[in-house]
Design a protein around this motif. Structure first.
Motif, PDB file in Angstrom:
ATOM      1  N   GLY A 119      17.593  12.968 -32.343  1.00 23.14           N
ATOM      2  CA  GLY A 119      16.730  11.912 -31.845  1.00 23.14           C
ATOM      3  C   GLY A 119      17.014  11.602 -30.390  1.00 23.14           C
ATOM      4  N   TRP A 120      16.063  10.884 -29.761  1.00 26.54           N
ATOM      5  CA  TRP A 120      16.196  10.558 -28.343  1.00 26.54           C
ATOM      6  C   TRP A 120      15.570   9.210 -28.037  1.00 26.54           C
ATOM      7  N   GLN A 121      15.821   8.755 -26.817  1.00 29.44           N
ATOM      8  CA  GLN A 121      15.221   7.496 -26.352  1.00 29.44           C
ATOM      9  C   GLN A 121      14.881   7.624 -24.875  1.00 29.44           C
ATOM     10  N   ASN A 122      13.698   7.140 -24.500  1.00 34.77           N
ATOM     11  CA  ASN A 122      13.290   7.037 -23.102  1.00 34.77           C
ATOM     12  C   ASN A 122      13.720   5.671 -22.584  1.00 34.77           C
ATOM     13  N   VAL A 123      14.668   5.647 -21.697  1.00 35.15           N
ATOM     14  CA  VAL A 123      15.230   4.392 -21.200  1.00 35.15           C
ATOM     15  C   VAL A 123      14.505   3.989 -19.916  1.00 35.15           C
ATOM     16  N   GLY A 124      14.017   2.763 -19.887  1.00 39.79           N
ATOM     17  CA  GLY A 124      13.307   2.276 -18.713  1.00 39.79           C
ATOM     18  C   GLY A 124      11.809   2.218 -18.909  1.00 39.79           C
ATOM     19  N   ILE A 125      11.314   2.509 -20.108  1.00 37.87           N
ATOM     20  CA  ILE A 125       9.893   2.433 -20.428  1.00 37.87           C
ATOM     21  C   ILE A 125       9.693   1.313 -21.437  1.00 37.87           C
ATOM     22  N   ALA A 126       8.782   0.407 -21.151  1.00 37.39           N
ATOM     23  CA  ALA A 126       8.487  -0.686 -22.078  1.00 37.39           C
ATOM     24  C   ALA A 126       7.557  -0.198 -23.186  1.00 37.39           C
ATOM     25  N   GLY A 127       7.584  -0.888 -24.308  1.00 39.15           N
ATOM     26  CA  GLY A 127       6.660  -0.582 -25.388  1.00 39.15           C
ATOM     27  C   GLY A 127       7.157   0.525 -26.295  1.00 39.15           C
ATOM     28  N   PRO A 128       6.268   1.040 -27.158  1.00 36.40           N
ATOM     29  CA  PRO A 128       6.670   2.036 -28.161  1.00 36.40           C
ATOM     30  C   PRO A 128       7.302   3.291 -27.582  1.00 36.40           C
ATOM     31  N   ARG A 129       6.862   3.720 -26.380  1.00 35.02           N
ATOM     32  CA  ARG A 129       7.415   4.946 -25.799  1.00 35.02           C
ATOM     33  C   ARG A 129       8.882   4.789 -25.415  1.00 35.02           C
ATOM     34  N   GLY A 130       9.368   3.555 -25.335  1.00 36.95           N
ATOM     35  CA  GLY A 130      10.759   3.332 -24.998  1.00 36.95           C
ATOM     36  C   GLY A 130      11.650   3.078 -26.195  1.00 36.95           C
ATOM     37  N   GLU A 131      11.072   3.131 -27.385  1.00 43.16           N
ATOM     38  CA  GLU A 131      11.867   2.887 -28.588  1.00 43.16           C
ATOM     39  C   GLU A 131      12.605   4.158 -29.018  1.00 43.16           C
ATOM     40  N   PRO A 132      13.789   4.032 -29.600  1.00 45.01           N
ATOM     41  CA  PRO A 132      14.497   5.211 -30.102  1.00 45.01           C
ATOM     42  C   PRO A 132      13.634   5.956 -31.115  1.00 45.01           C
TER      43      PRO A 132
END
Length: 313
Positions: A119-132
């Motif tokens: 799994g991964w996470q986009n750090v610095g993006i608000a909303g669902p795209r930034g969720e683990p």
């Protein structure tokens, strides 16, 4: 200690982040990891930081220098230097949890698989795209269908055998905006022995500075070409899906994305996508006015829609 895991890292102007990325890479696999970094002509002090780190980690960090060849040619250059049985990719502004390498290698060794993903996470993006996010078990859910639907994971959320990378010939540089996707879907043509590690261990730092971007139309068209190439190169794998579903995932997706761009009034990006969609034949009669309008010269296309008050072609 012998090298178990080789990490490949391109770097261009990542001075605020590169030291954390380097230390994150070298702590993997209980210290049995090497790192090959390509400084691709950085001008922000990244090169000096990397030189200092190479001295600190002599024998474990190999530092190469290029002049703006781009991240994928840089990765291919680094791949010529790796020594480990297993390979992972980490960008100079991203990082892993300390247990990433050990957990991935343990899963690979226990399963006998050729590639592991997590799994991964986009750090610095608000909303669902930034969720683990933890991806599904692609083998259980149908790897071919899932891989044709979307890129299965980002560049840094997988580990694979060096022999598989060698069979692939590294990264193809023909589809710049979809080279991650091209690499992973070509990998599926080489091996379907995958194992999932259902834990978020890879982190992508979204900071909007110097990160790879491309025109939306180019991204869509390159991804479409990657899908078509996979289907043509691996007919037996593609045949595991009904013909209608294959067409929906490849050509139908192109029409759907062009239609979405059109209705968002992203007309400059929609036009080349719609033009290509018309050629595939994967469209309905209701799409025809939109597709015909997209064949006009770009200024006429946009003026026509403006005259119609934004209601479409």
């Amino acid at each position: 200690m012998s090298v178990q895991l080789s990490v490949v890292m391109p770097c261009f102007n990542a001075a605020p982040y590169v030291e954390q990325a380097v230390e994150s890479a070298l702590m993997q696999a209980g210290g049995a990891a090497e790192l090959v970094v390509v400084d691709d002509g950085s001008t922000d002090g990244s090169g000096e930081i990397l030189q200092r780190l190479a001295q600190r980690h002599a024998g474990r960090l190999t530092l190469l220098h290029t002049q703006r060849i781009g991240p994928y040619p840089a990765r291919n250059l680094a791949l010529q230097q790796v020594r480990g049985e297993w390979i992972a990719f980490l960008d100079a502004d991203d990082w892993w949890t300390p247990n990433f390498g050990s957990a991935m290698l343990a899963a690979l060794q226990a399963s006998g698989a050729d590639a592991a993903y997590c799994g991964w996470q986009n750090v610095g993006i608000a909303g669902p795209r930034g969720e683990p996010f933890v991806p599904p078990d692609y083998l259980a859910e149908g790897a071919v269908e899932n891989f044709l639907h979307h890129c299965p994971w980002p560049i840094h959320a997988a580990v694979l055998r060096r022999s598989v990378v060698q069979r692939l010939g590294g990264f193809s540089e023909r589809m710049f905006s979809s080279m991650d996707y091209d690499f992973w879907i070509r990998m599926l043509g080489v091996t379907q022995h995958l194992v999932r590690v259902p834990e978020v261990m890879a982190f992508y730092r979204w900071h909007g500075s110097g990160q790879i971007s491309a025109a939306k139309a180019r991204q869509v068209l390159h991804a479409w070409q990657v899908r078509r190439d996979f289907v043509q190169a691996h007919p037996a794998l593609a045949a595991t899906l009904p013909a209608g579903r294959r067409r929906e995932l490849v050509d139908g997706a192109l029409m759907a994305q062009g239609r979405s761009m059109f209705w968002r009034r992203d007309l400059g990006e929609a036009q080349p996508v719609l033009r290509q969609a018309l050629r595939t034949g994967a469209w309905g009669w209701r799409d025809l006015p939109m597709l015909m309008a997209a064949q006009l010269p770009a200024p006429w296309f946009q003026r026509l829609l403006q005259r119609r008050g934004g209601e479409g072609a």
